[in-house]
Design a protein around this motif. Sequence first.
Motif, PDB file in Angstrom:
ATOM      1  N   VAL A 105       1.204  -1.446   0.219  1.00  0.00           N
ATOM      2  CA  VAL A 105      -0.190   0.260  -0.490  1.00  0.00           C
ATOM      3  C   VAL A 105       0.726   1.339  -0.182  1.00  0.00           C
ATOM      4  O   VAL A 105       2.113   1.056   1.413  1.00  0.00           O
ATOM      5  N   LEU A 106       0.554   2.530  -0.815  1.00  0.00           N
ATOM      6  CA  LEU A 106       1.407   3.415  -0.512  1.00  0.00           C
ATOM      7  C   LEU A 106       1.422   4.410   0.112  1.00  0.00           C
ATOM      8  O   LEU A 106      -0.099   4.188   1.172  1.00  0.00           O
ATOM      9  N   ILE A 107       2.360   5.253   0.490  1.00  0.00           N
ATOM     10  CA  ILE A 107       2.415   6.186   1.557  1.00  0.00           C
ATOM     11  C   ILE A 107       2.077   7.136   1.009  1.00  0.00           C
ATOM     12  O   ILE A 107       3.168   8.180   0.637  1.00  0.00           O
ATOM     13  N   ARG A 108       1.374   7.599   1.789  1.00  0.00           N
ATOM     14  CA  ARG A 108       0.731   9.226   1.147  1.00  0.00           C
ATOM     15  C   ARG A 108       0.603  10.201   2.327  1.00  0.00           C
ATOM     16  O   ARG A 108      -0.255  10.585   2.010  1.00  0.00           O
ATOM     17  N   PRO A 109       1.687  10.873   3.100  1.00  0.00           N
ATOM     18  CA  PRO A 109       1.319  11.533   4.375  1.00  0.00           C
ATOM     19  C   PRO A 109       0.619  13.313   3.453  1.00  0.00           C
ATOM     20  O   PRO A 109      -0.135  13.663   4.922  1.00  0.00           O
ATOM     21  N   GLY A 110       1.357  13.709   2.740  1.00  0.00           N
ATOM     22  CA  GLY A 110       0.484  14.889   2.176  1.00  0.00           C
ATOM     23  C   GLY A 110      -0.587  14.998   1.245  1.00  0.00           C
ATOM     24  O   GLY A 110      -1.451  13.707   0.949  1.00  0.00           O
ATOM     25  N   THR A 111      -1.692  15.945   1.175  1.00  0.00           N
ATOM     26  CA  THR A 111      -2.551  16.141   0.997  1.00  0.00           C
ATOM     27  C   THR A 111      -2.316  17.224  -0.541  1.00  0.00           C
ATOM     28  O   THR A 111      -1.809  18.230  -0.424  1.00  0.00           O
ATOM     29  N   ALA A 112      -3.265  17.157  -1.704  1.00  0.00           N
ATOM     30  CA  ALA A 112      -3.043  18.020  -2.131  1.00  0.00           C
ATOM     31  C   ALA A 112      -4.251  19.409  -1.800  1.00  0.00           C
ATOM     32  O   ALA A 112      -5.084  20.203  -3.096  1.00  0.00           O
ATOM     33  N   ASP A 113      -4.435  19.221  -0.959  1.00  0.00           N
ATOM     34  CA  ASP A 113      -6.379  20.077  -0.352  1.00  0.00           C
ATOM     35  C   ASP A 113      -5.443  21.219   0.441  1.00  0.00           C
ATOM     36  O   ASP A 113      -4.849  21.188   1.856  1.00  0.00           O
ATOM     37  N   TYR A 114      -6.713  22.104   0.054  1.00  0.00           N
ATOM     38  CA  TYR A 114      -6.335  23.731   0.612  1.00  0.00           C
ATOM     39  C   TYR A 114      -7.442  24.100   1.033  1.00  0.00           C
ATOM     40  O   TYR A 114      -8.045  24.347   0.705  1.00  0.00           O
ATOM     41  N   TRP A 115      -6.808  24.877   2.458  1.00  0.00           N
ATOM     42  CA  TRP A 115      -8.195  25.389   2.259  1.00  0.00           C
ATOM     43  C   TRP A 115      -8.999  26.567   2.179  1.00  0.00           C
ATOM     44  O   TRP A 115      -8.021  27.262   1.265  1.00  0.00           O
ATOM     45  N   ASP A 116     -10.246  26.407   1.477  1.00  0.00           N
ATOM     46  CA  ASP A 116     -11.041  26.878   0.739  1.00  0.00           C
ATOM     47  C   ASP A 116     -12.127  27.606   0.630  1.00  0.00           C
ATOM     48  O   ASP A 116     -12.993  26.731   0.927  1.00  0.00           O
ATOM     49  N   PRO A 117     -12.672  28.338   1.844  1.00  0.00           N
ATOM     50  CA  PRO A 117     -13.867  29.431   2.234  1.00  0.00           C
ATOM     51  C   PRO A 117     -15.059  29.397   1.153  1.00  0.00           C
ATOM     52  O   PRO A 117     -16.001  29.275   1.373  1.00  0.00           O
ATOM     53  N   ARG A 118     -14.548  29.143  -0.609  1.00  0.00           N
ATOM     54  CA  ARG A 118     -15.368  29.132  -1.541  1.00  0.00           C
ATOM     55  C   ARG A 118     -15.950  27.957  -2.324  1.00  0.00           C
ATOM     56  O   ARG A 118     -17.019  27.794  -2.927  1.00  0.00           O
ATOM     57  N   SER A 119     -15.520  26.794  -1.482  1.00  0.00           N
ATOM     58  CA  SER A 119     -15.984  25.187  -1.940  1.00  0.00           C
ATOM     59  C   SER A 119     -16.719  24.871  -0.783  1.00  0.00           C
ATOM     60  O   SER A 119     -16.741  25.148   0.149  1.00  0.00           O
ATOM     61  N   PRO A 120     -17.642  23.749  -1.258  1.00  0.00           N
ATOM     62  CA  PRO A 120     -18.952  23.367  -0.404  1.00  0.00           C
ATOM     63  C   PRO A 120     -17.951  23.192   0.730  1.00  0.00           C
ATOM     64  O   PRO A 120     -19.024  23.110   2.302  1.00  0.00           O
ATOM     65  N   ARG A 121     -16.976  22.288   0.700  1.00  0.00           N
ATOM     66  CA  ARG A 121     -16.633  21.444   1.244  1.00  0.00           C
ATOM     67  C   ARG A 121     -15.504  22.339   2.183  1.00  0.00           C
ATOM     68  O   ARG A 121     -15.018  21.621   3.336  1.00  0.00           O
ATOM     69  N   GLY A 122     -14.977  23.292   2.088  1.00  0.00           N
ATOM     70  CA  GLY A 122     -14.315  24.239   2.750  1.00  0.00           C
ATOM     71  C   GLY A 122     -12.954  23.701   2.591  1.00  0.00           C
ATOM     72  O   GLY A 122     -12.012  24.144   2.736  1.00  0.00           O
ATOM     73  N   HIS A 123     -12.450  23.005   1.416  1.00  0.00           N
ATOM     74  CA  HIS A 123     -11.171  22.881   0.583  1.00  0.00           C
ATOM     75  C   HIS A 123     -11.497  22.456  -0.802  1.00  0.00           C
ATOM     76  O   HIS A 123     -11.752  21.834  -1.021  1.00  0.00           O
ATOM     77  N   SER A 124      -9.757  22.891  -0.583  1.00  0.00           N
ATOM     78  CA  SER A 124     -10.184  22.123  -2.681  1.00  0.00           C
ATOM     79  C   SER A 124      -8.686  22.310  -2.847  1.00  0.00           C
ATOM     80  O   SER A 124      -7.390  21.629  -2.084  1.00  0.00           O
ATOM     81  N   ARG A 125      -8.516  21.809  -4.472  1.00  0.00           N
ATOM     82  CA  ARG A 125      -7.248  22.188  -4.726  1.00  0.00           C
ATOM     83  C   ARG A 125      -6.612  23.494  -5.085  1.00  0.00           C
ATOM     84  O   ARG A 125      -4.887  22.906  -5.785  1.00  0.00           O
ATOM     85  N   ASP A 126      -7.559  24.420  -4.922  1.00  0.00           N
ATOM     86  CA  ASP A 126      -7.123  25.794  -4.978  1.00  0.00           C
ATOM     87  C   ASP A 126      -5.892  25.782  -4.158  1.00  0.00           C
ATOM     88  O   ASP A 126      -5.971  26.053  -3.095  1.00  0.00           O
TER      89      ASP A 126
END
Length: 255
Positions: A95-116
């Motif tokens: 199984v791959l190990i990926r500690p980081g994410t590509a998601d950033y805080w984004d108040p404009r996104s319904p989820r509160g985060h996006s790839r922006d």
Amino acid sequence: MAKRFLILVAGAGMAAVAGYATAASNWVEISERGNQICIRSNSIPNHTTGSFPNRGNPHRIRPQNINVCVTASPRKTNRARGAGPGAIGIALNGVLIRPGTADYWDPRSPRGHSRDRSSGWNLEGMGSARTLGIDSANAHVDNRGTYHYHGKPISALKTRGGTQVGYAADGFEIHYVGGRAKSGYRLKSGTRPSGPGGKYDGSYVEDWVYVGGAGTLDQCNGGMLNGKYVYFATNTFPFYPRCFFGRPSRSFRGL
């Protein structure tokens, strides 16, 4: 040159996905080819997973075709190379190990985060575990169906015995020794001056700062073990190396 097999695990477990087992079971092959250690797997874990899709993760686990190789004789340089949000290594169960994410805080996104990336506040995988739908094995699933770890793979630590849990992309081993390996990162004090605001609580990578100190690991979560340099999986941030002191293998690109 003929391959010399180091370990072969097939059919070692079924992954529970959204309340039922996948059609595929865990399959991983670790072999030596010249001066390289190569790992092939279907990325299906050898332990039970959480249910996917779930509220924080809309993806379903699917078998993959993982084929990576790392040098069997890594060399430590004097300069740390940054690692992106992709795989920094692979566990011994494939199984791959990926500690980081590509998601950033984004108040404009319904989820509160996006790839922006414009906010500059990068979601920390384990610090935002509930938001990202991470399961009890500290893993979740990407949009390709790849199950991957963000924190130490609790259920997979006994794959080979001993303390080694995987290989980093630059060839150095990754070990887990519990609280004996102490991270040199600490939470910042006070409140965030911008972005999401609020107290530094570990939800974002920027909540952490490397301070080092006696008895702690270096900035890439590395240190000496039995006379050789290795990386460590730790109970606290950064959980796995977020940078490399060796040259990462190109076979991890895009993973």
